[in-house]
Motif scaffolding. Structure first.
Motif, PDB file in Angstrom:
ATOM      1  N   LYS A 259       2.525   1.825  -2.980  1.00 21.96           N
ATOM      2  CA  LYS A 259       1.028   3.367  -4.780  1.00 21.96           C
ATOM      3  C   LYS A 259       1.046   3.928  -3.821  1.00 21.96           C
TER       4      LYS A 259
ATOM      5  N   ARG B  54       0.761  -1.377  -0.024  1.00 22.55           N
ATOM      6  CA  ARG B  54      -0.203   0.025   0.107  1.00 22.55           C
ATOM      7  C   ARG B  54       0.402   1.020  -0.085  1.00 22.55           C
TER       8      ARG B  54
ATOM      9  N   LYS C  12       4.206   6.365  -4.982  1.00 23.23           N
ATOM     10  CA  LYS C  12       3.929   6.585  -6.450  1.00 23.23           C
ATOM     11  C   LYS C  12       2.731   7.505  -7.564  1.00 23.23           C
ATOM     12  N   GLU C  13       2.008   7.900  -6.538  1.00 19.53           N
ATOM     13  CA  GLU C  13       1.058   8.442  -6.656  1.00 19.53           C
ATOM     14  C   GLU C  13       1.577   9.759  -6.186  1.00 19.53           C
TER      15      GLU C  13
END
Length: 236
Positions: free
Chosen positions: A127, A124, A130-131
């Motif tokens: 992610k 999690r 990355k975002e």
């Protein structure tokens, strides 16, 4: 503002994105054929064009764009925190330029995770980083190390500091006396702070205790304060 994505592969002039990014392009952003996006692959930035959105979407490279990130490597060493605080720190520290995140366990760490729980959390966290990297227009995503204790911090290269509430050594004065470096390691304590024993140990292995001022900051505020200071110093 043009959307940016991180690719999982590049085949000649075709870009391969994660399924979640394809979903974002088609169902969230509702892009059309001919729309342009920025894509990062292997630390290179490309201007790309979307083709065949409604059937079998393709991402075609139009040209490579020139872009450089500063060479300073910033390693943020933080205890495992409750989900909301951890997510916030990961997102904002990514926006502020951290390059590596090292989760640690300390005496006063409140959240205890076994290996299976940690790996699920790490997925999690990756992610989130990355975002945040896409949103803040970075060409790299911070890496997240596996969890370990303070002994794993021995022999770290670069300038190393631990944020302390007991020292009078201000972070401003400390960096005024530090010569140019290419890596900075920053330890942030948990909600109850780093214990005296732990701080002494960190000092012994090369971490300098620094103060962020007279106020006691929340654990989610401290790393953002340090990173903001480093960004200001690195701009000069």
């Amino acid at each position: 503002m043009m959307q940016r994505y991180f690719a999982i592969n590049k085949e000649q002039d075709k870009i391969i994105l994660e399924p979640s990014d394809i979903h974002h392009i088609t169902n969230v952003m509702r892009m059309n054929d001919g729309d342009e996006i920025e894509v990062v692959f292997d630390s290179k930035l490309y201007l790309c064009c979307i083709v065949n959105v409604k059937f079998d979407i393709q991402i075609s490279v139009k040209k490579e764009l020139k872009f450089e990130e500063k060479n300073l490597e910033i390693v943020l060493i933080i205890p495992i925190l409750k989900e909301q605080k951890m997510d916030y720190i990961l997102q904002k520290s990514t926006e502020l330029g951290v390059t590596k995140i090292v989760p640690i366990t300390t005496e006063r760490t409140l959240v205890k995770l076994d290996e299976k729980q940690f790996l699920k959390k790490k997925e999690r966290w990756i992610k989130i980083c990355k975002e945040a990297s896409e949103q803040s227009k970075r060409i790299t995503v911070p890496t997240i190390e596996n969890m370990f204790d303070l002994k794993g911090l021995e022999k770290m290269n670069g300038v190393s500091i631990v944020c302390s509430t007991t020292t009078k050594n201000s972070i401003k004065k400390y960096f005024q006396n530090v010569k140019l470096c290419d890596r900075i390691n920053i330890v942030i304590g948990p909600e109850g702070g780093i214990s005296e024993k732990e701080e002494k140990y960190l000092n012994q292995i090369g971490f300098e205790s620094v103060s962020l001022g007279d106020r006691i900051l929340r654990v989610e505020t401290a790393p953002l304060t340090v990173l903001s200071i480093l960004n200001y110093i690195n701009m000069e």
